[in-house]
Design an enzyme around this catalytic site. Sequence first.
Site, PDB file in Angstrom:
ATOM      1  CB  SER A 138      -1.035  -0.058   1.152  1.00 17.57           C
ATOM      2  OG  SER A 138      -1.310   1.328   1.429  1.00 17.57           O
ATOM      3  CE1 TYR A 152      -4.750  -1.665   4.549  1.00 16.90           C
ATOM      4  CE2 TYR A 152      -3.788   0.426   3.810  1.00 16.90           C
ATOM      5  CZ  TYR A 152      -4.239  -0.967   3.500  1.00 16.90           C
ATOM      6  OH  TYR A 152      -4.350  -1.275   2.225  1.00 16.90           O
TER       7      TYR A 152
END
Length: 243
Positions: A138, A152
């Site tokens: 990501s 996250y």
Amino acid sequence: MDGKVALVTGGSRGIGAAIALALAQEGADVAITYVHGEEAAREVVAKIEATGRRGVTLRADAADPAAAVGAVERTVAALGRLDVLVNNVGIGALGPLADFSAETVDQVMDVNVRSVFLTSQAAAVRLGHGGRIITIGSCMAQRVPGPGGTLYAMSKAALTGLTKALARELGGRGITANIVHPGPIDTDMNPAAGPYAQPQAAMTALGRFGTSGEVAAMVRYLASEEASYVTGTELSVDGGHAA
């Protein structure tokens, strides 16, 4: 990739589905895992088969260690071998630091980190010379633009360390390991026309969302023979999010 076999975890929709189809278009037979949405998974396999390649759906909960490992063995049983593993499965969890429970931390780490480790570990036994392990990370592993991303970002950043270590561990066998960091990508989970899209697009240098196909194109390259000297790297498909 004629005659090769790929496993794409979380391949029933979005980026995973685009990757599965891109690899099939290059000549690979492709197995995909899903945990919900069997119909969507079957639709992806139908598209794979329309290219003339074999496709297989595997229901596997990435939070279950046995299922994460079993996906590799079931792929080999169904398609005869394994040449490419794409660790795409993952879940999001954004919010204030104080709000994350221990259970939520465990859930995110189980899916986003432990399952990737275990699936890669199982795949390493099956991959031969020229094998590929490609992990979807990501943009938040490289740049966290605001509050709410602690859990996250941590889970995705861990995958960079794993990728670099896999490259060292498996390089002697001619197996490469790389990680792709997507930026804001137009999917059903994060649509480019959604309520939070404008600030995300503004964080990129290009001022727009990317497409699943643009991420899949990078994965297709990393899976190819042309990328045989690329390993242990982080590659961003993020529109300049980290610039």
